[in-house]
Design a protein around this motif. Structure first.
Motif, PDB file in Angstrom:
ATOM      1  N   ARG A 303       0.823  -1.208   0.000  1.00  0.00           N
ATOM      2  CA  ARG A 303       0.000   0.000   0.000  1.00  0.00           C
ATOM      3  C   ARG A 303       0.860   1.262   0.000  1.00  0.00           C
ATOM      4  O   ARG A 303       0.472   2.286  -0.578  1.00  0.00           O
ATOM      5  CB  ARG A 303      -0.966  -0.012   1.183  1.00  0.00           C
ATOM      6  CG  ARG A 303      -0.326   0.067   2.556  1.00  0.00           C
ATOM      7  CD  ARG A 303      -1.304  -0.125   3.690  1.00  0.00           C
ATOM      8  NE  ARG A 303      -1.755  -1.509   3.772  1.00  0.00           N
ATOM      9  CZ  ARG A 303      -2.465  -1.977   4.792  1.00  0.00           C
ATOM     10  NH1 ARG A 303      -2.820  -1.175   5.786  1.00  0.00           N
ATOM     11  NH2 ARG A 303      -2.833  -3.244   4.833  1.00  0.00           N
ATOM     12  N   TYR A 446      -6.542   8.128   2.399  1.00  0.00           N
ATOM     13  CA  TYR A 446      -6.024   6.757   2.454  1.00  0.00           C
ATOM     14  C   TYR A 446      -4.848   6.650   3.428  1.00  0.00           C
ATOM     15  O   TYR A 446      -4.667   5.626   4.090  1.00  0.00           O
ATOM     16  CB  TYR A 446      -5.587   6.286   1.063  1.00  0.00           C
ATOM     17  CG  TYR A 446      -6.719   5.792   0.196  1.00  0.00           C
ATOM     18  CD1 TYR A 446      -7.512   4.728   0.607  1.00  0.00           C
ATOM     19  CD2 TYR A 446      -6.990   6.384  -1.031  1.00  0.00           C
ATOM     20  CE1 TYR A 446      -8.548   4.260  -0.189  1.00  0.00           C
ATOM     21  CE2 TYR A 446      -8.023   5.924  -1.836  1.00  0.00           C
ATOM     22  CZ  TYR A 446      -8.809   4.863  -1.417  1.00  0.00           C
ATOM     23  OH  TYR A 446      -9.838   4.409  -2.197  1.00  0.00           O
ATOM     24  N   LEU A 450      -5.545   3.647   6.046  1.00  0.00           N
ATOM     25  CA  LEU A 450      -4.845   2.384   5.789  1.00  0.00           C
ATOM     26  C   LEU A 450      -3.634   2.148   6.682  1.00  0.00           C
ATOM     27  O   LEU A 450      -2.955   1.128   6.533  1.00  0.00           O
ATOM     28  CB  LEU A 450      -4.400   2.330   4.319  1.00  0.00           C
ATOM     29  CG  LEU A 450      -5.514   2.377   3.266  1.00  0.00           C
ATOM     30  CD1 LEU A 450      -4.917   2.261   1.873  1.00  0.00           C
ATOM     31  CD2 LEU A 450      -6.535   1.276   3.504  1.00  0.00           C
ATOM     32  N   LEU A 507      -6.335   0.148  -5.680  1.00  0.00           N
ATOM     33  CA  LEU A 507      -6.757   0.703  -4.393  1.00  0.00           C
ATOM     34  C   LEU A 507      -7.856  -0.165  -3.801  1.00  0.00           C
ATOM     35  O   LEU A 507      -8.681  -0.723  -4.525  1.00  0.00           O
ATOM     36  CB  LEU A 507      -7.275   2.134  -4.570  1.00  0.00           C
ATOM     37  CG  LEU A 507      -6.253   3.231  -4.855  1.00  0.00           C
ATOM     38  CD1 LEU A 507      -6.968   4.520  -5.249  1.00  0.00           C
ATOM     39  CD2 LEU A 507      -5.354   3.466  -3.645  1.00  0.00           C
TER      40      LEU A 507
END
Length: 515
Positions: A303, A446, A450, A507
């Motif tokens: 990520r 994000y 995340l 994503l």
């Protein structure tokens, strides 16, 4: 046979223990549960407004430098190379301080970092209005941007950790819309101030309107620090470093500020779903390594690579143009007035390269005016992007498809800019190409969603280092390429943006992200 008195006492004692355990269990909540109990009201709205001002102040400080450089060109007797150096100082400052701000945000606190950074940036930016030479101006703006850049990561972490999951993504995008409105604010301010005509000899310098403009543009930094002083540190950060009692006190303050009775606040203890990390506030080389190493190892590596690539794509495609946008507008409108009707967008920049001659002016005769068309174009850019980003924020639950759609449309526009055969339509497509800025807030959200609390400031600040390195490189390439290789620059940008749209397919969907 009747039960004995002793067995009755044992049974009663068990019931009491169970009741006590039940009561205690109701006093301990997960952080997200406790945050939801505080409700949503004045505290959240006030913090949103404060974070909005923080981002505006940072945006004006960093990107407003372009308009200051344009306004001071004659007075400081700047050459094109010196203009390039000055314009890139904002990005250079961010690159140098991205890692330190990430570390300090995660170890010392979001609010503390923001307070010191904004106060320092205000002082440096205000003093820069008295710069006797362009070298002094460059040094002070380097310091100013290095400090104000803390807002780009710590602000998102602060608002994200003080708002419930229901509005968190929406608030992230709304804050990003603040960045979109900054061009309108500093272009209008420049228009009003640069219409003045005065010359004051002060402290060995000639004080002209551009210096007053620089001072006024520094004021939002001080205002942001003042507004922030009325709010508390992120309770999630406090809990993360083991200060649970302080975290509960902040949550209770939010509860009361949102219109509830403090005596009815049920939360006495909280815990974090991703675990507390009490040693995170201890300064050491081990702590530095602890903050950054997990970002580049499984399970976070994938990520991190994806988000940093999207950061690279959006910022090199947008900020590389944004910092020199006043110059682009000036060249466009100056060349358009003397060009043939069928000249394309890039033809105007080639025309400027073949007709422009540097003329040295006597500093005592400088007027330092800015073309009206440049002001109106900048205002249109800022306002349209602000409205568009505000509308997009209403679809905060569909971040992945929004990212893909925006990047695909921007890539198509980038290919079409110089193929319309006409300059004005090319300018419209150029505006559309710059909508890659709409993805900034999505990426920032994000970074919050995340990653564990301990790494959010660091991941965002390192992301800003990637962003500004991209923009710094892109700005220096574009400053020469727009006149000689305009089409190649635009096609390359479109290709990069399209690759970002492909990457965005990887994503996670919003429904798969745990709250």
């Amino acid at each position: 046979m009747a039960p004995s008195k002793n067995s009755y006492n044992i049974s009663k004692r068990k019931d009491d223990i169970e009741m006590t355990t039940a009561k205690l269990s109701k006093l301990q909540y997960s952080y997200e549960e406790a945050l939801e109990i505080t409700g949503h009201g004045k505290y959240n709205y006030g913090l949103l407004l404060t974070c909005f001002v923080l981002i505006i102040a940072m945006g004006i400080d960093i990107f407003g430098l372009g308009i200051i450089v344009t306004a001071s060109t004659c007075d400081l007797d700047l050459t094109l190379s010196q203009i390039g150096i000055l314009s890139s100082m904002s990005f250079a400052g961010i690159i140098v301080m991205s890692y330190p701000w990430g570390y300090l945000s995660d170890t010392r606190g979001r609010k503390l970092v923001l307070m010191w950074a904004m106060c320092g940036s205000f002082i440096s930016s205000a003093i820069s209005s008295l710069s006797p030479t362009w070298q002094v101006l460059a040094a002070l703006r380097f310091i100013s941007s290095a400090l104000s850049s803390a807002a780009e990561s710590a602000t998102y972490a602060l608002i994200g950790e003080c708002c419930g999951t229901r509005v968190r993504a929406k608030y992230m995008l709304l804050i990003t819309s603040a960045l979109m409105i900054t061009p309108t604010l500093y272009y209008i301010t420049a228009y009003l101030i640069m219409k003045l005509d005065f010359t004051i000899y002060l402290l060995g310098i000639v004080y002209r309107p551009w210096r007053l403009l620089t001072l006024i543009m520094a004021l939002p930094l001080g205002l942001a620090a003042l507004m922030l002083s009325f709010f508390s540190e992120s309770p999630k950060f406090l809990a993360n470093v083991g200060r649970n009692e302080d975290a509960v006190k902040v949550l209770k303050r939010m509860y009361v500020a949102n219109g509830h009775d403090g005596d009815s606040f049920p939360v006495k203890q909280i815990y974090l779903e991703d675990g507390n990390k009490e040693d995170v506030g201890v300064f050491s080389l081990q702590s530095l390594w602890t903050q950054i190493a997990p970002l580049f190892k499984p399970p976070l590596l994938g990520r991190t690579a994806l988000l940093y690539y999207l950061t690279f794509v959006t910022y090199i495609a947008n900020n590389s143009f944004a910092i020199i946008l006043p110059t682009i507008f000036n060249i466009f409108f100056t060349s358009y007035a003397t060009s043939a009707a069928d000249a394309s967008f890039c033809d105007l920049f080639h025309l400027s390269n073949t007709t422009t001659v540097e003329v040295k002016q006597d500093p005592s005769e400088c007027k330092n005016t800015i073309e009206d068309n440049t002001i109106w174009a900048g205002c249109a850019h800022g306002m349209s992007f602000f409205v568009l980003n505000a509308l997009i924020s209403q679809c905060a639950g569909k971040r992945k498809p929004l990212t893909i759609i925006i990047l695909v449309i921007a890539a198509i526009a980038g290919v079409g800019i110089d193929n319309t055969g006409e300059a004005i339509s090319g300018l419209v497509l150029f505006y559309i190409f710059l909508t890659t800025a709409m993805v900034f807030g999505v990426i920032s959200s994000y970074f919050v969603d995340l990653y564990p609390t301990s790494y959010r400031g660091m991941i965002a600040c390192l992301g800003m280092m990637v962003a500004r390195l991209s923009a710094f490189t892109g700005t220096n390439i574009l400053s020469g390429a727009m006149t000689d290789h305009c089409s190649v620059a635009l096609y390359s940008g479109a290709g990069i943006v399209l690759s970002g749209a492909v990457a965005a397919f990887f994503l996670p969907s919003d429904s798969s992200i745990p709250s």
